[in-house]
Design an enzyme around this catalytic site. Sequence first.
Site, PDB file in Angstrom:
ATOM      1  N   TYR A  20       0.848  -1.212   0.000  1.00 54.71           N
ATOM      2  CA  TYR A  20       0.000   0.000   0.000  1.00 54.71           C
ATOM      3  C   TYR A  20       0.877   1.255   0.000  1.00 54.71           C
ATOM      4  O   TYR A  20       0.680   2.176  -0.803  1.00 54.71           O
ATOM      5  CB  TYR A  20      -0.892  -0.047   1.239  1.00 54.71           C
ATOM      6  CG  TYR A  20      -1.762   1.156   1.477  1.00 54.71           C
ATOM      7  CD1 TYR A  20      -2.910   1.376   0.721  1.00 54.71           C
ATOM      8  CD2 TYR A  20      -1.465   2.065   2.498  1.00 54.71           C
ATOM      9  CE1 TYR A  20      -3.730   2.485   0.974  1.00 54.71           C
ATOM     10  CE2 TYR A  20      -2.270   3.163   2.753  1.00 54.71           C
ATOM     11  CZ  TYR A  20      -3.405   3.367   1.987  1.00 54.71           C
ATOM     12  OH  TYR A  20      -4.217   4.452   2.237  1.00 54.71           O
TER      13      TYR A  20
ATOM     14  N   LYS B 213       1.278   4.283  -2.803  1.00 48.29           N
ATOM     15  CA  LYS B 213       1.020   5.702  -2.517  1.00 48.29           C
ATOM     16  C   LYS B 213       2.229   6.555  -2.905  1.00 48.29           C
ATOM     17  O   LYS B 213       2.074   7.676  -3.400  1.00 48.29           O
ATOM     18  CB  LYS B 213       0.654   5.894  -1.045  1.00 48.29           C
ATOM     19  CG  LYS B 213      -0.698   5.275  -0.664  1.00 48.29           C
ATOM     20  CD  LYS B 213      -1.858   5.874  -1.443  1.00 48.29           C
ATOM     21  CE  LYS B 213      -3.216   5.492  -0.876  1.00 48.29           C
ATOM     22  NZ  LYS B 213      -4.337   6.025  -1.669  1.00 48.29           N
TER      23      LYS B 213
HETATM   24  P1  NAP Z   1     -13.489   3.861   1.891  1.00 44.28           P
HETATM   25  O1  NAP Z   1     -14.424   4.468   2.894  1.00 44.28           O
HETATM   26  O2  NAP Z   1     -13.005   2.482   2.086  1.00 44.28           O
HETATM   27  O3  NAP Z   1     -14.180   4.014   0.441  1.00 44.28           O
HETATM   28  C1  NAP Z   1     -13.585   3.399  -0.628  1.00 44.28           C
HETATM   29  C2  NAP Z   1     -14.204   3.917  -1.922  1.00 44.28           C
HETATM   30  O4  NAP Z   1     -13.467   3.377  -3.029  1.00 44.28           O
HETATM   31  C3  NAP Z   1     -15.644   3.482  -2.121  1.00 44.28           C
HETATM   32  O5  NAP Z   1     -16.304   4.486  -2.867  1.00 44.28           O
HETATM   33  C4  NAP Z   1     -15.507   2.198  -2.946  1.00 44.28           C
HETATM   34  O6  NAP Z   1     -16.674   1.919  -3.738  1.00 44.28           O
HETATM   35  C5  NAP Z   1     -14.327   2.566  -3.838  1.00 44.28           C
HETATM   36  N1  NAP Z   1     -13.522   1.411  -4.280  1.00 44.28           N
HETATM   37  C6  NAP Z   1     -12.931   0.474  -3.509  1.00 44.28           C
HETATM   38  N2  NAP Z   1     -12.284  -0.421  -4.287  1.00 44.28           N
HETATM   39  C7  NAP Z   1     -12.462  -0.032  -5.567  1.00 44.28           C
HETATM   40  C8  NAP Z   1     -12.066  -0.563  -6.829  1.00 44.28           C
HETATM   41  N3  NAP Z   1     -11.350  -1.677  -6.942  1.00 44.28           N
HETATM   42  N4  NAP Z   1     -12.459   0.076  -7.939  1.00 44.28           N
HETATM   43  C9  NAP Z   1     -13.226   1.191  -7.863  1.00 44.28           C
HETATM   44  N5  NAP Z   1     -13.620   1.749  -6.698  1.00 44.28           N
HETATM   45  C10 NAP Z   1     -13.252   1.134  -5.565  1.00 44.28           C
HETATM   46  O7  NAP Z   1     -12.165   4.733   1.718  1.00 44.28           O
HETATM   47  P2  NAP Z   1     -11.633   6.027   2.522  1.00 44.28           P
HETATM   48  O8  NAP Z   1     -11.229   5.621   3.879  1.00 44.28           O
HETATM   49  O9  NAP Z   1     -12.577   7.155   2.327  1.00 44.28           O
HETATM   50  O10 NAP Z   1     -10.283   6.328   1.707  1.00 44.28           O
HETATM   51  C11 NAP Z   1     -10.271   7.167   0.574  1.00 44.28           C
HETATM   52  C12 NAP Z   1      -8.818   7.394   0.184  1.00 44.28           C
HETATM   53  O11 NAP Z   1      -8.107   7.964   1.279  1.00 44.28           O
HETATM   54  C13 NAP Z   1      -8.068   6.124  -0.184  1.00 44.28           C
HETATM   55  O12 NAP Z   1      -7.172   6.391  -1.249  1.00 44.28           O
HETATM   56  C14 NAP Z   1      -7.267   5.805   1.053  1.00 44.28           C
HETATM   57  O13 NAP Z   1      -6.092   5.084   0.750  1.00 44.28           O
HETATM   58  C15 NAP Z   1      -6.946   7.197   1.562  1.00 44.28           C
HETATM   59  N6  NAP Z   1      -6.665   7.237   2.985  1.00 44.28           N
HETATM   60  C16 NAP Z   1      -7.646   6.991   3.902  1.00 44.28           C
HETATM   61  C17 NAP Z   1      -7.335   7.067   5.250  1.00 44.28           C
HETATM   62  C18 NAP Z   1      -8.360   6.855   6.338  1.00 44.28           C
HETATM   63  O14 NAP Z   1      -7.998   6.928   7.510  1.00 44.28           O
HETATM   64  N7  NAP Z   1      -9.610   6.605   6.010  1.00 44.28           N
HETATM   65  C19 NAP Z   1      -6.031   7.351   5.652  1.00 44.28           C
HETATM   66  C20 NAP Z   1      -5.063   7.574   4.686  1.00 44.28           C
HETATM   67  C21 NAP Z   1      -5.395   7.531   3.363  1.00 44.28           C
HETATM   68  P3  NAP Z   1     -17.947   1.058  -3.133  1.00 44.28           P
HETATM   69  O15 NAP Z   1     -18.679   1.974  -2.174  1.00 44.28           O
HETATM   70  O16 NAP Z   1     -18.765   0.728  -4.348  1.00 44.28           O
HETATM   71  O17 NAP Z   1     -17.365  -0.138  -2.445  1.00 44.28           O
END
Ligand code: NAP
Length: 239
Positions: free
Chosen positions: A145, A149
């Site tokens: 991961y 990134k």
């Molecule tokens: P999340 O709540 O897990 O949501 C994931 C989203 O991506 C959903 O809309 C999902 O669609 C879509 N998705 C997942 N796999 C996919 C695929 N193979 N193809 C197309 N769409 C896909 O994610 P999040 O926590 O908001 O994270 C958003 C971004 O922030 C990510 O890049 C993550 O790495 C980064 N990030 C998050 C955190 C954190 O603490 N949350 C920290 C650091 C970085 P469905 O709804 O249809 O499943």
Amino acid sequence: MKTAFVTGSSRGIGRAIALRLAKSGAAVWFHGIKESAELDSAVAEAGENARKCVGDLSTVESVKQLIARLPEKIDILVLNASVQIYTYIEQFDPAEFDREMAVNVRSAFQLLEAVLPGMKERRFGRIIAVSSINQTNPAARLAVYSATKSALANVCRITAKEYAPYGITANVILPGVIVTDRNREALKNQAFADKLKAEIPAHRFGEPEECAALAAFLAGEDASYITGAEIPVSGGWQL
Ligand code: NAP
């Protein structure tokens, strides 16, 4: 009116970014891997200028199909969706590596290839990648991961360099711990959550809207001279 496409905007950070862009007057394409009630409710909340599309970002073909359904004019591209698999290096799984690399990096190349020529012609474009604090401070069990990134950030840096003469900016947001479906279960463990909060200088987790506020700023006219930046939204966790 500017048109935005936000990958992975059915839920979490992507949803907050897409809603914020819609609120600031953009026509926004929401996206999920699949049809879902969450996707529909996000689109409904955004109002009449919102549209939806679905598609898996893990195969070349499905990304091509997704691009074919998007409008030609995309002014703001937010590369937000990602796959995050926890595994030790000794448990390396080539198939998981390929999927994570495909969703987190290869799809970014395909989407950039699709939107950059039009942005160049119109002399306006905003690329915003949602990376992670793991890009600079990788956590155990997240080697793949974190590598994806770092790769995504380098793609953005190069995009920033190559496309700055055309009024196109490319910037990276590095979230720390932001409460979303991705970590909601894990954060219910009080001992784990308390330990994590103690490590974060702000002593709290972030909200998706705090990432969205930065994305909206980077997408706007006021940020036209900011490109190649990598900005943590982390309560200082990377320090
Ligand atoms: P999340 O709540 O897990 O949501 C994931 C989203 O991506 C959903 O809309 C999902 O669609 C879509 N998705 C997942 N796999 C996919 C695929 N193979 N193809 C197309 N769409 C896909 O994610 P999040 O926590 O908001 O994270 C958003 C971004 O922030 C990510 O890049 C993550 O790495 C980064 N990030 C998050 C955190 C954190 O603490 N949350 C920290 C650091 C970085 P469905 O709804 O249809 O499943």
